[in-house]
Enzyme design. Sequence first.
Site, PDB file in Angstrom:
ATOM      1  N   TRP A 130       0.798  -1.226   0.000  1.00 25.21           N
ATOM      2  CA  TRP A 130       0.000   0.000   0.000  1.00 25.21           C
ATOM      3  C   TRP A 130       0.832   1.277   0.000  1.00 25.21           C
ATOM      4  CZ3 TRP A 130       1.900   2.431   4.130  1.00 25.21           C
ATOM      5  CH2 TRP A 130       2.419   1.648   5.167  1.00 25.21           C
ATOM      6  N   SER A 157      -5.032  -4.711   0.546  1.00 25.90           N
ATOM      7  CA  SER A 157      -6.479  -4.614   0.696  1.00 25.90           C
ATOM      8  C   SER A 157      -6.973  -3.237   1.113  1.00 25.90           C
ATOM      9  CB  SER A 157      -6.963  -5.664   1.708  1.00 25.90           C
ATOM     10  OG  SER A 157      -6.748  -6.965   1.202  1.00 25.90           O
ATOM     11  N   GLU A 228      11.082  -7.953  -3.321  1.00 26.98           N
ATOM     12  CA  GLU A 228      11.629  -6.713  -2.742  1.00 26.98           C
ATOM     13  C   GLU A 228      10.997  -6.588  -1.372  1.00 26.98           C
ATOM     14  OE1 GLU A 228      11.779  -3.470  -1.085  1.00 26.98           O
ATOM     15  OE2 GLU A 228      10.454  -2.686  -2.638  1.00 26.98           O
ATOM     16  N   CYS A 262      10.373   1.322   2.194  1.00 30.47           N
ATOM     17  CA  CYS A 262      11.407   0.307   2.409  1.00 30.47           C
ATOM     18  C   CYS A 262      12.801   0.916   2.261  1.00 30.47           C
ATOM     19  CB  CYS A 262      11.227  -0.857   1.448  1.00 30.47           C
ATOM     20  SG  CYS A 262      11.091  -0.360  -0.277  1.00 30.47           S
TER      21      CYS A 262
END
Length: 451
Positions: A130, A157, A228, A262
């Site tokens: 997301w 979701s 990833e 990330c």
Amino acid sequence: MAIESRNPFNNELIKTFEEETDHEILKKIELAQVAYLDWKSTNFTHRKELMLKTAVLLRDRKEQYAHLMTQEMGKAKREAIAEIEKCALACEYYAEKADEFLSNKKLEVPEGEAYIAHDPIGIVLAVMPWNFPFWQVFRFIAPNLMAGNIGLLKHASNVPQCALAIEEVLIDAGFPKGCFQTLLVSSSKVNMILDDDRVKAATLTGSEVAGSKVAERAGSKLKKTVLELGGSDPFIVLEDAEVKGAAISGAKARMINNGQSCIAAKRFILEKSIADEFLAYFKTEFENIKIGNPADENFDYGSMAREDLAIELEEQVEKSISQGAKVIIGGKRNKAFYEPTILSNVTAGMPAYEEELFGPVAVVLIAEDEHHAIELANDSRFGLGGSLWSKDIEKAKRLARQIESGAVYINKLMASHPAVPFGGVKMSGYGRELSELGIKEFVNQKTVWVA
């Protein structure tokens, strides 16, 4: 099971979607396979035309699509608009470069003619997160459509409207029906999709747990994966760096996407001789962050994407504090909002040292010298990216080779770009996205040798 679109800033329920049934999923896979049989034989000129049209539509609709991101996962408006622009850039990049990247590569052989041809493989499943709901998908779908593959998306979701909007823009650009489809399903349906013989490979961006499950299931069917996963990127500042500039960039690098990235800088490794100076500038930058409704372009930061994520981050910080970490600024939570935070006195064994902090918390580590700085940088199970700051470029290049990560940026904050490979080592995953390497992950690199 209902899939909810909910605004994390005020917890307002925006829209509800019903999860697709097994029958509906199979019908979409069937449509994808039919589309592939035709799409794989199209030429690069046609693919390029459609991909460039996609870039135009993305820019035309950037306000609309940015609004979806702000509503569904709380991204600041200006960052959301920049994300759409970046997606358009990826479309343009692969539209222009795919033919070159996938042209036959001549091989030197003792006799005859030999070369590597690049053929598409078919349907590729993308399991996406997301935090960059458009960019994560476009860095997958732009190269794969240009390579002749077909995309199926299982998105997070909490961003169903973003997922559907991506399908919409590709269809409106003229891509044939079935070339890219969104599956509104929970994670429990991923195994079923992976088990289908028509699905040839999978790519996932997400957690270590999710990545290992997808890799295990795909591996049992001998299907290739690109993963990833998490990152706890080091931001190393040496004593000969331009400290103020590094601190300003460091604050931006930590707070990208409300700290939910990330490749956001997470561990700030400072040579002790410049640590106090850096932290003074760094704290000031955190104090100047404009906090408010992310839909208002005057604000930098609103909330995290979900309250449960903020609670998890709070628990990591509180446990670290109980073990001796010190709060320089921040450290408090209110529902999905977590204050921009700087932690010092962090040592091995603490969650702040060992784990990824996926939110607006910067961890400060003090290094005795440059060699100790590299040791600290590598003392992590992650290896996604890193940033190194020094005025001595040759030294920085030498040290960059010693850092265990998929990328190191020198005097520059870590950020992905279509022209450079993206991916990690260790528990940050394997394989590469973007650049020439990315488009070649899901093609058959076929040897042809003519006598």
